[in-house]
Design a protein around this motif. Structure first.
Motif, PDB file in Angstrom:
ATOM      1  N   GLY A  41      -9.496  15.902  49.973  1.00  0.00           N
ATOM      2  CA  GLY A  41      -9.890  16.181  48.606  1.00  0.00           C
ATOM      3  C   GLY A  41     -10.544  14.981  47.953  1.00  0.00           C
ATOM      4  N   LEU A  42     -10.834  15.100  46.670  1.00  0.00           N
ATOM      5  CA  LEU A  42     -11.523  14.014  45.968  1.00  0.00           C
ATOM      6  C   LEU A  42     -10.678  12.758  45.882  1.00  0.00           C
ATOM      7  CD1 LEU A  42     -13.283  15.940  43.040  1.00  0.00           C
ATOM      8  CD2 LEU A  42     -14.221  15.221  45.245  1.00  0.00           C
ATOM      9  N   GLU A  43      -9.340  12.896  45.968  1.00  0.00           N
ATOM     10  CA  GLU A  43      -8.465  11.716  45.978  1.00  0.00           C
ATOM     11  C   GLU A  43      -8.526  10.988  47.320  1.00  0.00           C
ATOM     12  OE1 GLU A  43      -4.478  12.691  45.035  1.00  0.00           O
ATOM     13  OE2 GLU A  43      -4.912  13.323  42.992  1.00  0.00           O
ATOM     14  N   ALA A  44      -8.986  11.672  48.358  1.00  0.00           N
ATOM     15  CA  ALA A  44      -8.970  11.109  49.709  1.00  0.00           C
ATOM     16  C   ALA A  44     -10.288  10.417  50.024  1.00  0.00           C
ATOM     17  CB  ALA A  44      -8.676  12.208  50.729  1.00  0.00           C
ATOM     18  N   GLY A  45     -10.692   9.518  49.134  1.00  0.00           N
ATOM     19  CA  GLY A  45     -11.929   8.780  49.343  1.00  0.00           C
ATOM     20  C   GLY A  45     -11.813   7.798  50.483  1.00  0.00           C
ATOM     21  N   LEU A  46     -12.926   7.581  51.177  1.00  0.00           N
ATOM     22  CA  LEU A  46     -12.966   6.667  52.323  1.00  0.00           C
ATOM     23  C   LEU A  46     -13.514   5.320  51.850  1.00  0.00           C
ATOM     24  CD1 LEU A  46     -14.343   9.224  54.931  1.00  0.00           C
ATOM     25  CD2 LEU A  46     -12.033   8.263  54.868  1.00  0.00           C
ATOM     26  N   THR A  47     -12.619   4.381  51.618  1.00  0.00           N
ATOM     27  CA  THR A  47     -13.002   3.070  51.104  1.00  0.00           C
ATOM     28  C   THR A  47     -13.800   2.287  52.144  1.00  0.00           C
ATOM     29  OG1 THR A  47     -11.002   3.033  49.758  1.00  0.00           O
ATOM     30  CG2 THR A  47     -12.117   0.927  50.121  1.00  0.00           C
ATOM     31  N   GLY A  48     -14.869   1.633  51.691  1.00  0.00           N
ATOM     32  CA  GLY A  48     -15.685   0.810  52.572  1.00  0.00           C
ATOM     33  C   GLY A  48     -16.768   1.575  53.304  1.00  0.00           C
ATOM     34  N   VAL A  49     -16.736   2.892  53.222  1.00  0.00           N
ATOM     35  CA  VAL A  49     -17.726   3.722  53.920  1.00  0.00           C
ATOM     36  C   VAL A  49     -18.944   3.905  53.021  1.00  0.00           C
ATOM     37  CG1 VAL A  49     -18.169   6.017  54.896  1.00  0.00           C
ATOM     38  CG2 VAL A  49     -15.967   4.889  55.276  1.00  0.00           C
ATOM     39  N   VAL A  50     -20.116   3.614  53.560  1.00  0.00           N
ATOM     40  CA  VAL A  50     -21.337   3.742  52.761  1.00  0.00           C
ATOM     41  C   VAL A  50     -22.094   5.023  53.061  1.00  0.00           C
ATOM     42  CG1 VAL A  50     -21.582   1.247  52.559  1.00  0.00           C
ATOM     43  CG2 VAL A  50     -22.721   2.429  54.440  1.00  0.00           C
ATOM     44  N   GLY A  78     -18.346   9.849  46.405  1.00  0.00           N
ATOM     45  CA  GLY A  78     -18.611   9.115  47.630  1.00  0.00           C
ATOM     46  C   GLY A  78     -18.152   9.901  48.844  1.00  0.00           C
ATOM     47  N   SER A  79     -17.850   9.211  49.919  1.00  0.00           N
ATOM     48  CA  SER A  79     -17.412   9.860  51.154  1.00  0.00           C
ATOM     49  C   SER A  79     -15.924  10.156  51.074  1.00  0.00           C
ATOM     50  CB  SER A  79     -17.706   8.963  52.355  1.00  0.00           C
ATOM     51  OG  SER A  79     -19.106   8.768  52.497  1.00  0.00           O
ATOM     52  N   VAL A  80     -15.562  11.397  51.398  1.00  0.00           N
ATOM     53  CA  VAL A  80     -14.170  11.834  51.287  1.00  0.00           C
ATOM     54  C   VAL A  80     -13.794  12.671  52.503  1.00  0.00           C
ATOM     55  CG1 VAL A  80     -14.226  11.879  48.758  1.00  0.00           C
ATOM     56  CG2 VAL A  80     -14.779  13.953  50.043  1.00  0.00           C
ATOM     57  N   VAL A  81     -12.485  12.799  52.719  1.00  0.00           N
ATOM     58  CA  VAL A  81     -11.968  13.731  53.720  1.00  0.00           C
ATOM     59  C   VAL A  81     -11.973  15.114  53.080  1.00  0.00           C
ATOM     60  CG1 VAL A  81     -10.058  14.295  55.240  1.00  0.00           C
ATOM     61  CG2 VAL A  81     -10.523  11.902  54.656  1.00  0.00           C
ATOM     62  N   TRP A  82     -12.640  16.066  53.733  1.00  0.00           N
ATOM     63  CA  TRP A  82     -12.826  17.378  53.120  1.00  0.00           C
ATOM     64  C   TRP A  82     -12.317  18.481  54.063  1.00  0.00           C
ATOM     65  CZ3 TRP A  82     -13.302  17.665  48.218  1.00  0.00           C
ATOM     66  CH2 TRP A  82     -13.732  18.828  47.580  1.00  0.00           C
ATOM     67  N   GLY A  83     -11.170  18.240  54.661  1.00  0.00           N
ATOM     68  CA  GLY A  83     -10.552  19.230  55.532  1.00  0.00           C
ATOM     69  C   GLY A  83      -9.123  18.816  55.829  1.00  0.00           C
ATOM     70  N   ALA A  84      -8.243  19.806  56.027  1.00  0.00           N
ATOM     71  CA  ALA A  84      -6.821  19.498  56.231  1.00  0.00           C
ATOM     72  C   ALA A  84      -6.199  20.444  57.246  1.00  0.00           C
ATOM     73  CB  ALA A  84      -6.072  19.568  54.906  1.00  0.00           C
ATOM     74  N   ARG A  85      -6.914  20.699  58.331  1.00  0.00           N
ATOM     75  CA  ARG A  85      -6.400  21.615  59.344  1.00  0.00           C
ATOM     76  C   ARG A  85      -6.046  20.875  60.628  1.00  0.00           C
ATOM     77  NH1 ARG A  85      -8.930  27.634  59.118  1.00  0.00           N
ATOM     78  NH2 ARG A  85      -9.191  27.817  56.846  1.00  0.00           N
ATOM     79  N   THR A  86      -5.044  21.376  61.301  1.00  0.00           N
ATOM     80  CA  THR A  86      -4.716  20.870  62.622  1.00  0.00           C
ATOM     81  C   THR A  86      -5.694  21.474  63.628  1.00  0.00           C
ATOM     82  OG1 THR A  86      -3.202  22.674  63.172  1.00  0.00           O
ATOM     83  CG2 THR A  86      -2.282  20.801  61.971  1.00  0.00           C
ATOM     84  N   VAL A  87      -5.673  20.956  64.854  1.00  0.00           N
ATOM     85  CA  VAL A  87      -6.508  21.540  65.906  1.00  0.00           C
ATOM     86  C   VAL A  87      -6.101  22.998  66.152  1.00  0.00           C
ATOM     87  CG1 VAL A  87      -7.156  21.361  68.349  1.00  0.00           C
ATOM     88  CG2 VAL A  87      -6.968  19.295  66.951  1.00  0.00           C
ATOM     89  N   ARG A  88      -4.864  23.336  65.811  1.00  0.00           N
ATOM     90  CA  ARG A  88      -4.362  24.703  65.924  1.00  0.00           C
ATOM     91  C   ARG A  88      -4.716  25.522  64.689  1.00  0.00           C
ATOM     92  NH1 ARG A  88      -2.819  28.022  70.105  1.00  0.00           N
ATOM     93  NH2 ARG A  88      -1.181  29.459  69.432  1.00  0.00           N
TER      94      ARG A  88
END
Length: 512
Positions: free
Chosen positions: A346-355, A384-394
């Motif tokens: 989500g928007l809170e899960a920003g990737l610090t240092g990633v351009v 900025g760049s964020v993690v936009w998924g929360a699923r397992t491989v399953r």
């Protein structure tokens, strides 16, 4: 205890409450297994900062991926971590012959070939005083200084003063346990080494490029080598295996054994995408290329694409790196601020240092990946760049698995490990209702605390969780076999992946 009255009066005794507190385990102990510039091999070394990684393993190193992953982990909020260094089978350790005192580098590799060991002694008067305090002779005392280069031109990196080769409080093999650079090899000589400088006697070597056998080779688990050096660690909750080189790929043969081991340790595996993986191929990478199928894949998540950030070793030039270290950092940061039950996305899960990201995904591509259980990394103008998924491989829609989501699976692993450790006291206790009541009380108190913190669904504890341990769960047949059955259920929170907003026009009411 039982009191036997012997005189008329009042007797007082203290009665145990019977309450056994269950403490939740840490949720973000990240284990990194990979190739570093230097340091011990096949040993899980605990660190709590990137500075510690630099001190023990040499920090960032061109051509080695581990340092970049650990740096990304701490940039993104990481905390306690374990580092396992792996090397090629033909890597060699540098050795030193210090006038009969055998020393060797703390780990294999050519990194130690520039080291020199300098031996010096105290002036006679000072040596006599120190020797008397240690219970040795002045001739037994010497100082070891480890230099990175010619001792005449460089300051020492490490200094060990007033050590001896005879038994005493400063015996050199014991003192050098604190060294990050060298250790004693072989038996100690009878006499202290002569004052001199001693360069490398036998050179170290990095060896060939590592392959899958250097991580998960035959017999490695029994020998606690490679990935399985984590057997020496008490707790591991996240596993990251960076590629051997910063821009390269981990050998495909590592992922399946790593996932099986993560399941065994109740840990969660972060899977990096290959450098050349295209968006259209990512949906079939885990199951097709890696062969990761079955319920074991609940314990892993795949993130796509790779991240781009500045490389300090190349004057800040932008390069592409595996995202695993940064993802583990986001998990640790989210666990600390919101709890393991909150999706690290989500928007809170920003990737610090990633351009930037290696691939800019469209909404349609994101949707395709999401349905297949692949977590997208996206860039948004404001966030900025964020993690936009929360699923397992399953987590593919077609599988409809109970552990579709990363936070649900990680919460279950947290509960399992905490209850496993927190119910050890039950073993060998009398198996009857008093024990069952104690179990219900301790497990219930643990789950109630989590409920108050917002870990479960439900407006009331009855809606959120249950604990059963009684004559219904544990029959006489179970008792006769020494078994007590505890049933625990919980209602997990699931992330809101899709927000649907319905909009319609409202016509103003006609005037009366």
């Amino acid at each position: 205890m039982t009191i036997t009255p012997t005189y008329p009066g009042v007797y007082i005794t203290e009665v145990p409450s019977g309450n056994r507190t269950i403490t939740g385990v840490a949720t973000a102990i990240a284990a990194f297994v990979g190739v570093a510039a230097r340091g011990p091999v096949d040993e899980p070394v605990p660190i709590s900062s990137f500075a510690e990684f630099e001190r023990v393993f040499g920090g960032l190193s061109r051509g080695r991926g581990l340092g970049y992953a650990v740096r990304d982990f701490y940039l993104n909020g990481g905390g306690p971590a374990l580092i396992v260094r792996v090397v090629a089978a033909d890597a060699a350790v540098a050795t030193f012959d210090v006038d009969g005192l055998g020393l060797e580098a703390s780990g294999p590799g050519a990194w130690a070939n520039t080291l020199q060991v300098a031996v010096s002694t105290l002036p006679a008067a000072e040596a006599a005083e120190v020797a008397d305090a240690q219970g040795v002779t002045a001739a037994d005392l010497f100082t070891l200084a480890i230099h990175d280069g010619d001792p005449a031109l460089t300051d020492p990196v490490e200094v060990f003063r007033n050590v001896t080769v005879v038994d005493g409080p400063q015996r050199v093999d014991r003192v050098l346990d604190a060294s990050q650079l060298v250790t004693v090899s072989g038996a100690l000589p009878a006499d202290a080494p002569a004052v001199a400088s001693y360069p490398v006697d036998v050179a170290g070597a990095d060896g060939a490029a590592v392959d899958a056998d250097d991580y998960v080779g035959a017999g490695f688990q029994a020998a606690k080598r490679g990935l399985y050096a984590l057997e020496l660690a008490d707790l591991v909750t996240i596993v990251v295996i960076p590629p051997p080189t910063p821009t390269g790929d981990l050998p495909d043969g590592v992922w399946a054994p790593a996932l099986a081991y993560a399941q065994e340790r109740r840990a969660f595996l972060v899977i990096d995408p290959p450098a050349a993986l295209a968006a259209e191929d990512a949906t079939d990478f885990a199951a097709g290329t890696l062969g990761l199928v079955g319920t074991v894949t609940r314990n892993a998540a795949l993130y796509f694409p790779r991240i781009r950030h500045a490389d300090p070793l190349r004057n800040g030039a932008i390069d592409t790196f595996a995202p695993g270290g940064a993802i583990a950092g986001v998990m640790a940061r989210t666990d600390g601020s919101r709890g393991v039950w909150k999706a690290p996305a989500g928007l809170e899960a920003g990737l610090t240092g990633v351009v930037d990201l290696a691939v800019s995904l469209t909404n349609d591509q994101n949707g395709t990946l999401n349905r297949a259980g692949v977590n997208a990394l996206r860039t948004f103008r404001e966030a900025g760049s964020v993690v936009w998924g929360a699923r397992t491989v399953r987590g593919a829609d077609s599988l409809a698995d109970d552990y579709k989501y990363v936070p649900v699976r990680r919460l279950a692993l947290f509960l399992e490990e905490s209850l496993y450790r927190g119910t050890q006291w039950v073993v060998f206790e009398p198996n009857d209702e008093p024990l069952w009541a104690q179990i219900r009380m301790s497990v219930g108190a643990f789950l109630q605390d989590l409920f108050r913190k917002g870990a479960f669904q439900g407006a009331t504890p009855r809606d959120a969780y249950f604990v059963k341990c009684d004559a219904e769960t544990t029959t006489q047949y179970d008792i006769d076999r020494g078994i007590v059955n505890i049933q625990v259920g919980f209602a997990p929170l699931k992330p809101a992946e899709f927000v649907l907003i319905s909009i319609q026009q409202k016509t103003a009411a006609a005037a009366a």
